[in-house]
Design a protein around this motif. Structure first.
Motif, short mmCIF file in Angstrom:
data_model
loop_
_atom_site.label_atom_id
_atom_site.label_comp_id
_atom_site.label_asym_id
_atom_site.label_seq_id
_atom_site.Cartn_x
_atom_site.Cartn_y
_atom_site.Cartn_z
N CYS A 265 -19.85 -16.54 -4.40
CA CYS A 265 -21.13 -15.84 -4.53
C CYS A 265 -21.17 -14.68 -3.53
O CYS A 265 -20.96 -14.87 -2.33
N CYS A 268 -24.54 -15.31 -0.94
CA CYS A 268 -24.54 -16.33 0.13
C CYS A 268 -23.14 -16.61 0.67
O CYS A 268 -22.98 -17.37 1.62
N HIS A 278 -27.52 -20.06 -10.27
CA HIS A 278 -27.26 -20.02 -8.82
C HIS A 278 -27.74 -18.70 -8.24
O HIS A 278 -28.48 -18.67 -7.26
N CYS A 283 -29.32 -19.87 -4.91
CA CYS A 283 -28.58 -19.23 -3.82
C CYS A 283 -29.48 -19.13 -2.58
O CYS A 283 -30.66 -18.74 -2.69
ZN ZN Z 1 -25.13 -17.70 -3.50
#
Ligand code: ZN
Length: 367
Positions: A265, A268, A278, A283
């Motif tokens: 990701c 994050c 997410h 997230c």
């Molecule tokens: Zn994330």
């Protein structure tokens, strides 16, 4: 397009070019990857599409106008000429017209079943309305299939009522008796039969009503149809439709399409397969941003961000201005994610919050 039925290959070629333009194929402004099936792109916005014109349906809608002129405006010059060429010139049922003729005529008559469904014969003296083939109201339509052609196809409603023996009902005896009882008292001697367009409230043909009815036929309304009235730019609306249909290119979608990507990701920095749920709901970076936005709009932002679809449906159910801040926040997260991946640029939550509040205020005034 309003005169001839477009061949399938012509529509295919035009659609190919429109599709490439929409998804930016061969340009640097898009990936070229179709994110939504073309059939869905061509659905109206109320049905979850992007409102791009369905060429076949528009072609049919435009051509129906000629049938309408022939049936509803028989005294027009064009109708007079054409009606001289067809055998059953005095009736209002295209189902009985001679199909021999030019390409134009054959194309036109290929739409007569649609036209018959879209119209109702308004019986006055009953002398132009064909008993078996016209859709003459009260839900009684006696369309014969080829296997059960009536002995007297040109029988008018007037003649049928004058001499009921001419009607050999077979399967629809009950309905015919019912229709007879309705019609007997309602024939008007000195008034000519006419035709009413069923697909709008005026009873008069319009291309818009024809197109609308053809593309809406049998489909249910898109849960997020209110989205199109929200005060955000079209780019955000189109992105939101794609997101609602789970058609944006997050890592799980790239994986399905065998497109290489760097897993993890971007917001994050967790090492996981990025999904829309997410990115926008779970997230830690996004949750922080949502919490900050909630500080400014405490009642507008859902308290639980379960998944993208639920968040958006909740947003659509509420007032438009609530929806606008939710969509703008989602858009801000998407831009930040893309900037981090493609431009290697990062902003913190404060900076994004400041930017999105400015944008939201701007959209409220400008959109
Ligand atoms: Zn994330």
């Amino acid at each position: 397009m309003s005169v001839f039925k477009l061949p399938a290959w012509v529509i295919k070629e035009i659609d190919k070019r429109r599709r490439n333009f929409l998804w930016g194929k061969g340009t640097d402004r898009g990936t070229g990857i179709p994110l939504l099936a073309w059939d869905r792109v061509c659905l109206p916005k109320d049905l979850g599409g992007l409102g791009v014109m369905n060429l076949r349906m528009m072609n049919i809608s435009l051509m129906l106008k000629w049938l309408w002129l022939l049936v509803a405006k028989p005294s027009s010059q064009w109708s007079t000429i054409v009606r001289l060429l067809i055998s059953s010139r005095n009736n209002t049922a295209p189902l009985t017209w001679n199909t021999l003729g030019s390409f134009f005529w054959k194309d036109l008559l290929s739409l007569r079943h649609i036209f018959t469904i879209a119209t109702t014969a308004k019986v006055e003296d009953g002398k132009k309305t064909l008993f078996w083939y016209a859709n003459w109201g009260a839900g009684h339509q006696f369309f014969f299939s080829n296997s059960t052609k009536p002995l007297n196809p040109k029988l008018t409603v007037y003649k049928a009522l004058s001499n009921p023996a001419e009607v050999s009902p077979r399967p629809w005896q009950f309905h015919i008796h019912l229709a007879f009882s309705l019609l007997h008292s309602s024939l008007i001697a000195n008034s000519s039969d006419s035709v009413v367009w069923n697909w709008n409230s005026t009873g008069l043909f319009s291309v818009k009503s024809a197109y609308h009815s053809l593309v809406f036929a049998g489909k249910t309304r898109f849960a997020g149809h209110a989205l199109w009235k929200v005060k955000v730019p079209p780019t955000i609306k189109i992105f939101s439709v794609l997101l609602f249909h789970n058609r944006i290119l997050t890592q799980d979608a790239l994986l399905k399409r065998n497109i290489p990507f760097e897993e993890g990701c971007a917001l994050c920095k967790q090492n996981l397969l990025e999904t829309a749920d997410h990115l926008f709901c779970h997230c830690s970076f996004s949750v922080e941003l949502w919490n900050r936005v909630r500080g400014f709009f405490p009642t507008q932002i859902p308290s639980i961000l379960q998944d993208v679809q639920t968040v958006m449906v909740q947003a659509f159910d509420r007032h438009n201005s609530n929806c606008a801040i939710i969509l703008t926040t989602i858009w801000a997260l998407w831009l930040e994610r893309n900037n981090r991946i493609f431009k290697r640029e990062e902003r913190g939550v404060n900076s994004i919050l400041h930017w999105l509040l400015m944008q939201h205020s701007l959209f409220e005034k400008a959109c």
